[in-house]
Design an enzyme around this catalytic site. Structure first.
Site, PDB file in Angstrom:
ATOM      1  N   CYS A  64       0.884   0.282  21.976  1.00 22.84           N
ATOM      2  CA  CYS A  64      -0.069   0.392  23.173  1.00 22.84           C
ATOM      3  C   CYS A  64      -0.648  -0.678  24.118  1.00 22.84           C
ATOM      4  O   CYS A  64      -0.658  -0.511  25.027  1.00 22.84           O
ATOM      5  CB  CYS A  64      -1.527   0.950  22.625  1.00 22.84           C
ATOM      6  SG  CYS A  64      -2.267  -0.478  21.274  1.00 22.84           S
ATOM      7  N   GLU A  94     -10.214   3.894  21.051  1.00 19.75           N
ATOM      8  CA  GLU A  94      -9.231   3.071  21.277  1.00 19.75           C
ATOM      9  C   GLU A  94      -7.878   3.849  21.890  1.00 19.75           C
ATOM     10  O   GLU A  94      -7.239   4.299  21.265  1.00 19.75           O
ATOM     11  CB  GLU A  94      -8.421   2.228  19.844  1.00 19.75           C
ATOM     12  CG  GLU A  94      -9.553   1.811  19.113  1.00 19.75           C
ATOM     13  CD  GLU A  94      -9.876   0.152  19.846  1.00 19.75           C
ATOM     14  OE1 GLU A  94      -9.219  -0.254  20.396  1.00 19.75           O
ATOM     15  OE2 GLU A  94     -11.134  -0.186  19.412  1.00 19.75           O
TER      16      GLU A  94
HETATM   17  P1  NAD Z   1      -1.132  11.469  18.320  1.00 16.64           P
HETATM   18  O1  NAD Z   1      -0.271  12.419  19.041  1.00 16.64           O
HETATM   19  O2  NAD Z   1      -0.553  10.913  16.712  1.00 16.64           O
HETATM   20  O3  NAD Z   1      -2.680  11.552  18.280  1.00 16.64           O
HETATM   21  C1  NAD Z   1      -3.768  10.959  17.761  1.00 16.64           C
HETATM   22  C2  NAD Z   1      -4.672  11.715  17.012  1.00 16.64           C
HETATM   23  O4  NAD Z   1      -4.965  12.800  17.571  1.00 16.64           O
HETATM   24  C3  NAD Z   1      -3.604  12.199  15.729  1.00 16.64           C
HETATM   25  O5  NAD Z   1      -4.128  12.049  14.462  1.00 16.64           O
HETATM   26  C4  NAD Z   1      -3.735  13.844  16.295  1.00 16.64           C
HETATM   27  O6  NAD Z   1      -3.598  14.744  15.139  1.00 16.64           O
HETATM   28  C5  NAD Z   1      -5.017  13.980  16.982  1.00 16.64           C
HETATM   29  N1  NAD Z   1      -4.951  15.138  17.950  1.00 16.64           N
HETATM   30  C6  NAD Z   1      -4.040  15.367  18.918  1.00 16.64           C
HETATM   31  N2  NAD Z   1      -4.233  16.356  19.604  1.00 16.64           N
HETATM   32  C7  NAD Z   1      -5.296  16.661  19.357  1.00 16.64           C
HETATM   33  C8  NAD Z   1      -6.421  17.597  19.736  1.00 16.64           C
HETATM   34  N3  NAD Z   1      -5.902  18.568  20.746  1.00 16.64           N
HETATM   35  N4  NAD Z   1      -7.369  17.691  19.307  1.00 16.64           N
HETATM   36  C9  NAD Z   1      -7.816  16.850  18.267  1.00 16.64           C
HETATM   37  N5  NAD Z   1      -7.331  15.797  17.700  1.00 16.64           N
HETATM   38  C10 NAD Z   1      -6.050  15.652  18.145  1.00 16.64           C
HETATM   39  O7  NAD Z   1      -0.986  10.108  19.010  1.00 16.64           O
HETATM   40  P2  NAD Z   1      -0.815   9.765  20.743  1.00 16.64           P
HETATM   41  O8  NAD Z   1      -2.197  10.132  21.284  1.00 16.64           O
HETATM   42  O9  NAD Z   1       0.342  10.151  21.428  1.00 16.64           O
HETATM   43  O10 NAD Z   1      -1.115   8.115  20.664  1.00 16.64           O
HETATM   44  C11 NAD Z   1      -0.386   7.440  21.643  1.00 16.64           C
HETATM   45  C12 NAD Z   1      -1.492   6.846  22.610  1.00 16.64           C
HETATM   46  O11 NAD Z   1      -2.557   6.153  21.817  1.00 16.64           O
HETATM   47  C13 NAD Z   1      -1.127   5.953  23.673  1.00 16.64           C
HETATM   48  O12 NAD Z   1      -1.832   6.390  24.890  1.00 16.64           O
HETATM   49  C14 NAD Z   1      -1.468   4.688  23.183  1.00 16.64           C
HETATM   50  O13 NAD Z   1      -1.490   3.638  24.085  1.00 16.64           O
HETATM   51  C15 NAD Z   1      -2.656   4.989  22.267  1.00 16.64           C
HETATM   52  N6  NAD Z   1      -2.686   3.730  21.313  1.00 16.64           N
HETATM   53  C16 NAD Z   1      -3.760   3.087  21.573  1.00 16.64           C
HETATM   54  C17 NAD Z   1      -3.912   1.985  20.578  1.00 16.64           C
HETATM   55  C18 NAD Z   1      -5.038   1.161  20.524  1.00 16.64           C
HETATM   56  O14 NAD Z   1      -5.334   0.443  19.627  1.00 16.64           O
HETATM   57  N7  NAD Z   1      -6.189   1.022  21.634  1.00 16.64           N
HETATM   58  C19 NAD Z   1      -3.134   1.904  19.595  1.00 16.64           C
HETATM   59  C20 NAD Z   1      -2.052   2.683  19.441  1.00 16.64           C
HETATM   60  C21 NAD Z   1      -1.735   3.732  20.413  1.00 16.64           C
END
Ligand code: NAD
Length: 470
Positions: free
Chosen positions: A251, A217
């Site tokens: 998102c 997602e």
């Molecule tokens: P985040 O930084 O919280 O990361 C998401 C998860 O990935 C966390 O649990 C984190 O611990 C893990 N993570 C981070 N780096 C990692 C790595 N190198 N290796 C393994 N795991 C790792 O969140 P984010 O990515 O900043 O979230 C924002 C993004 O998520 C935006 O692009 C947003 O559009 C998208 N998003 C999508 C939805 C959807 O439903 N499609 C919902 C919310 C957010």
């Protein structure tokens, strides 16, 4: 969780316990699944205030917004799932192909095993627990990894979940990159990841090692097209609400607007009025307006505003910003050039750029030059315009007249396509995501119709087969 526990043995041991629980059949009975979901509902009811406090600490969310977008969303999802679960688990009968007759054919949803759910920080409760509802409903053991970027919510869930759910089958592992990397080295039967596409690729690579299916997602730049056939005042309220809820960190928030110049000029006035109506003259003092998650994201967003002003783009904002509290005032930027930094990445913050196009065709072309977005919003009463967007664009979802709202459509799958993700969930789609739809064919030995297909192939066999099989 102590520091030492997070290293080496803790994660493999946790996964091992979950697998033992699954293998022992604990999670399969409908009664167990329903009870877990009811317990989750109880957790949300009994700790609604603490959850709201955690969301306020992490994101400055107003308790009503916390209720609307996190707790009540989840409670609704649980209610819908509990109500329909028995029906979803029933065999799904289909008419057998004539070649198989006589036979009974159906599919049955069986749980996959141990599911890993990795959540992001922007809706830290909803996005961890909504997939968990599907995973539990489908009869899996589940490992939940909340986002370390929203620590108050993560700690609270790690504290509460073991108090309410069966900890033999549902575990929470807190941590960041290091812990998630360790988790991804384990074998799971499904990985459900919500977050950015860079990490999405890391997740998918790790999953490939074990041939584990993934749901991703992700996000992206969700466009909004608007023309002069709609009531701009009402549209402006909806756009402002969709964009500036959670300070733009949604998102499916509209990322940017595409409009003809005369529409943009009229719309801007309405957007400014809407901002006043929803957040008052000083959003910094308004509890309904959230904060940016951390200084890193504040700086990233602030750099976009600087880029816009340096380019001479008209930026509408009181710019009453405060890095220390991560407060960033809503920004509307008019006639933004395509090479502005803000058009180069998902904004994920309270900046709303408007790009001028000469009509729907150019808007569609612009959308199609980019990656497929998670959502596309069209505000137009013109049937041919709506039809053109439906036919000529591809996006996770398409909504006419309302940003964000499709998230609440429990009967529809929610998810992205291409760069915005793969797989869908919510309601029955969550249940199916965490299930294997096993086909079952049952054919009686008598009459033995198979004789008709066995060699030797002599005489009129072919003509006869053609008559039956077509
Ligand atoms: P985040 O930084 O919280 O990361 C998401 C998860 O990935 C966390 O649990 C984190 O611990 C893990 N993570 C981070 N780096 C990692 C790595 N190198 N290796 C393994 N795991 C790792 O969140 P984010 O990515 O900043 O979230 C924002 C993004 O998520 C935006 O692009 C947003 O559009 C998208 N998003 C999508 C939805 C959807 O439903 N499609 C919902 C919310 C957010």
């Amino acid at each position: 969780m102590s520091d030492t526990q997070t290293h080496d043995t803790h994660i493999p041991t946790t996964v091992h316990t979950l697998r033992e629980t699954f293998d022992a059949g604990v999670t399969k009975p409908l009664a167990w699944r329903t009870h877990q979901l009811e317990q989750l509902d109880k957790l949300l009811t009994e700790h609604e205030d603490r959850i709201a406090d955690a969301l306020a600490a992490d994101l400055g969310k107003h308790p009503i917004e916390a209720y609307l977008t996190e707790t009540s969303f989840l409670k609704n999802e649980i209610r819908h799932t509990v109500k329909n679960l028995k029906r979803w688990t029933k065999p799904r009968y289909v008419t057998p192909n004539v070649a198989l007759l006589p036979a009974i054919t159906y599919s049955v949803a069986e749980p996959l095993g141990v599911a890993l759910i990795i959540a992001p920080w922007n809706y830290p409760v909803q996005l961890l627990l909504a997939p968990a509802i599907g995973a539990i409903a489908a009869g899996n053991a589940v490992l939940l990894k909340p986002s370390e970027v929203a620590p108050a919510s993560a700690h609270l869930l790690a504290e509460l979940i073991p108090q309410y759910l069966d900890s033999r089958a549902v575990a929470v592992v807190e941590g960041g990159v290091e812990e998630t990397t360790q988790l991804l080295a384990q074998r799971f039967d499904h990985i459900f990841y919500t977050g950015n596409a860079t990490v999405g690729r890391i997740v998918m690579r790790a999953a490939a090692e074990h041939l584990t299916p993934v749901t991703l997602e992700l996000g992206g730049k969700s466009p909004l097209y608007i023309d002069d056939s709609v009531d701009l005042e009402t549209a402006a309220d909806r756009i402002v609400w969709g964009k500036f809820t959670n300070a733009g960190q949604t998102c499916v928030a509209p990322d940017y607007i595409l409009a003809q110049r005369h529409v943009a000029d009229a719309l801007v006035v309405h957007l400014e009025n809407s901002l006043q109506r929803l957040y008052g003259p000083v959003p910094r003092l308004n509890e309904a307006y959230g904060k940016i998650i951390n200084e890193r994201h504040y700086d990233r967003l602030h750099a976009h505003i600087t880029d816009l002003t340096e380019r001479g783009v008209k930026v509408i904002s009181t710019q009453d910003n405060d890095r220390q509290t991560c407060h960033l005032d809503p920004v509307i930027a008019v006639d933004v050039p395509h090479d502005a930094s803000i058009m180069g990445e998902e904004i994920f913050g309270p900046i709303l750029p408007i790009r001028i196009v000469d009509g729907p065709k150019e808007a569609i072309n612009e959308i199609n030059t980019r990656e497929k977005p998670l959502a596309l919003y069209v505000f137009s009463e013109r049937r041919e315009v709506r039809r053109a967007f439906l036919r000529d664009t591809s996006s996770g979802a398409l909504t006419f007249g309302l940003p964000i709202g499709h998230v609440a459509a429990t009967e529809l799958p929610f998810g992205g396509v291409g760069e915005s993700g793969m797989g869908g969930y919510h309601g029955r789609f969550s249940f199916d995501t965490f299930s294997h739809l096993k086909p079952v064919v049952s054919k009686p030995l008598s009459p033995d119709t198979m004789r008709m297909v066995y060699p030797p192939y002599a005489g009129e066999r072919l003509a006869w087969m053609r008559r039956i099989l077509g």
